[in-house]
Design a protein around this motif. Structure first.
Motif, PDB file in Angstrom:
ATOM      1  N   ILE A  55     -33.042  22.849  20.077  1.00 27.40           N
ATOM      2  CA  ILE A  55     -32.913  22.063  18.853  1.00 27.40           C
ATOM      3  C   ILE A  55     -31.708  21.119  18.870  1.00 27.40           C
ATOM      4  CG2 ILE A  55     -32.446  22.232  16.371  1.00 27.40           C
ATOM      5  CD1 ILE A  55     -34.454  24.443  16.187  1.00 27.40           C
ATOM      6  N   VAL A  80     -32.171  17.142  18.255  1.00 21.49           N
ATOM      7  CA  VAL A  80     -31.507  16.392  17.182  1.00 21.49           C
ATOM      8  C   VAL A  80     -30.942  15.097  17.740  1.00 21.49           C
ATOM      9  CG1 VAL A  80     -29.525  16.374  15.623  1.00 21.49           C
ATOM     10  CG2 VAL A  80     -30.990  18.391  15.726  1.00 21.49           C
ATOM     11  N   ASP A 104     -28.649  12.420   9.216  1.00 16.80           N
ATOM     12  CA  ASP A 104     -27.801  13.597   9.044  1.00 16.80           C
ATOM     13  C   ASP A 104     -28.193  14.655  10.073  1.00 16.80           C
ATOM     14  OD1 ASP A 104     -26.550  15.962   8.248  1.00 16.80           O
ATOM     15  OD2 ASP A 104     -26.725  15.502   6.121  1.00 16.80           O
ATOM     16  N   GLU A 118     -27.154  17.725  10.621  1.00 15.14           N
ATOM     17  CA  GLU A 118     -27.389  19.070  10.081  1.00 15.14           C
ATOM     18  C   GLU A 118     -28.750  19.155   9.414  1.00 15.14           C
ATOM     19  OE1 GLU A 118     -25.661  21.832  10.338  1.00 15.14           O
ATOM     20  OE2 GLU A 118     -24.185  20.838  11.620  1.00 15.14           O
ATOM     21  N   ARG A 119     -29.087  18.121   8.683  1.00 15.21           N
ATOM     22  CA  ARG A 119     -30.393  18.113   8.024  1.00 15.21           C
ATOM     23  C   ARG A 119     -31.517  18.081   9.050  1.00 15.21           C
ATOM     24  NH1 ARG A 119     -32.299  13.656   3.467  1.00 15.21           N
ATOM     25  NH2 ARG A 119     -34.288  14.666   2.921  1.00 15.21           N
ATOM     26  N   ARG A 176     -31.408  19.259  12.036  1.00 12.84           N
ATOM     27  CA  ARG A 176     -31.477  20.580  12.673  1.00 12.84           C
ATOM     28  C   ARG A 176     -32.308  21.535  11.813  1.00 12.84           C
ATOM     29  NH1 ARG A 176     -26.618  20.952  13.303  1.00 12.84           N
ATOM     30  NH2 ARG A 176     -26.465  20.387  15.517  1.00 12.84           N
ATOM     31  N   ASP A 177     -32.076  21.495  10.505  1.00 11.38           N
ATOM     32  CA  ASP A 177     -32.832  22.372   9.607  1.00 11.38           C
ATOM     33  C   ASP A 177     -34.323  21.991   9.608  1.00 11.38           C
ATOM     34  OD1 ASP A 177     -30.513  23.660   8.957  1.00 11.38           O
ATOM     35  OD2 ASP A 177     -30.177  22.522   7.103  1.00 11.38           O
ATOM     36  N   GLN A 178     -34.607  20.709   9.610  1.00 11.87           N
ATOM     37  CA  GLN A 178     -36.001  20.266   9.570  1.00 11.87           C
ATOM     38  C   GLN A 178     -36.742  20.633  10.856  1.00 11.87           C
ATOM     39  OE1 GLN A 178     -35.351  16.117   8.766  1.00 11.87           O
ATOM     40  NE2 GLN A 178     -35.479  16.362   6.547  1.00 11.87           N
ATOM     41  N   GLY A 237     -35.958  23.072  12.887  1.00 14.49           N
ATOM     42  CA  GLY A 237     -36.105  24.532  12.883  1.00 14.49           C
ATOM     43  C   GLY A 237     -37.246  24.974  11.988  1.00 14.49           C
ATOM     44  N   ALA A 238     -37.380  24.309  10.821  1.00 12.83           N
ATOM     45  CA  ALA A 238     -38.470  24.654   9.905  1.00 12.83           C
ATOM     46  C   ALA A 238     -39.816  24.310  10.521  1.00 12.83           C
ATOM     47  CB  ALA A 238     -38.289  23.918   8.575  1.00 12.83           C
ATOM     48  N   SER A 246     -42.824  26.932  11.310  1.00 10.81           N
ATOM     49  CA  SER A 246     -43.935  26.835  10.366  1.00 10.81           C
ATOM     50  C   SER A 246     -45.264  27.105  11.053  1.00 10.81           C
ATOM     51  CB  SER A 246     -43.964  25.449   9.719  1.00 10.81           C
ATOM     52  OG  SER A 246     -44.282  24.461  10.689  1.00 10.81           O
TER      53      SER A 246
END
Length: 228
Positions: free
Chosen positions: A9, A13, A33, A35-36, A38-40, A42-43, A47
């Motif tokens: 990840i 990114v 962003d 960090e954002r 990375r979260d997206q 990962g989600a 999913s």
């Protein structure tokens, strides 16, 4: 090419940010962003139906493909693979990595029972458009898009307009009802005047008859007196 892993990840990114800076419409591609992102990513990786493939060159991630298996759903029994993004770093291009990523997407589609693969390259991304055309992608049904703020303004305006039209409709209905009441009252008044006129005529006829009788009675009385 292989499916991405959580350890990939951070590198993915960086690839997303590189794709954003390279595109003239990067703001529509992804967030800036880290960090954002990375979260997206990962989600998406976690999913159901989420697909994240990574292309490697000398063991280093240099390309990615993001997708989602969709369906079946309430309105269709079909399953499709929707490609959200495909990108290969400039230094790794013309090595077949884009085709390798699409081959991986095809494997994902077949394994998931998908019968179609959809892609939505950004407007103006001519290189990506040509890439998809060479692989046989054809135009599909047109999509429409609106910002949430614009949609909110339009809904408010449409609601107000509908209420105004309903209010105007009620005003017209009230006007029609009042006109009907006036016409009905006029008819009733006409009937009443006709009835009064008829009653007056009958009354005058009765009076005239009584007067005639009285006159005739007097004449008869006078004639009797003269004879005697």
């Amino acid at each position: 090419m292989r499916p991405a892993e959580p350890a990939d990840i951070p590198a993915l990114v960086e690839l997303c940010l590189a794709a954003r800076s390279e595109s003239t419409m990067g703001a529509q591609l992804c967030s800036d962003d880290g960090e954002r992102l990375r979260d997206q990513l990962g989600a998406l990786l976690a999913s159901r139906g989420g697909q994240l493939l990574v292309a490697l060159l000398d063991g280093e991630p240099v390309g990615l493909l993001l997708g989602q298996l969709v369906g079946p759903g309430p309105f269709t029994d079909l399953v499709s693979l929707n490609l959200e993004a495909i990108y290969v770093a400039p230094r790794a291009r013309r090595r077949g990595l884009g085709h390798a990523l699409m081959a991986g997407a095809l494997e994902v589609a077949e394994a998931g029972g998908a019968t179609e693969v959809y892609a939505a390259p950004l407007p103006g991304a001519r290189g990506m458009q040509r890439f998809f055309v060479r692989l046989g992608f054809a135009p599909a049904a047109a999509h429409r898009v609106v910002s949430t703020s614009a949609l909110q303004r339009r809904l408010v305006a449409e609601t107000a307009g509908a209420q105004s039209r309903r209010g105007a409709g009620r005003g017209i209905e009230d006007l029609i009802a009042r006109r009907r009441q006036v016409r009905a009252a006029s008819r009733d008044a006409g009937v009443a005047r006709t009835a009064q006129a008829a009653a007056g005529q009958r009354s005058r006829a009765a009076i005239t008859m009584q007067v005639n009788r009285a006159v005739q009675t007097r004449r008869d009385s006078e004639s009797s007196t003269t004879i005697s």
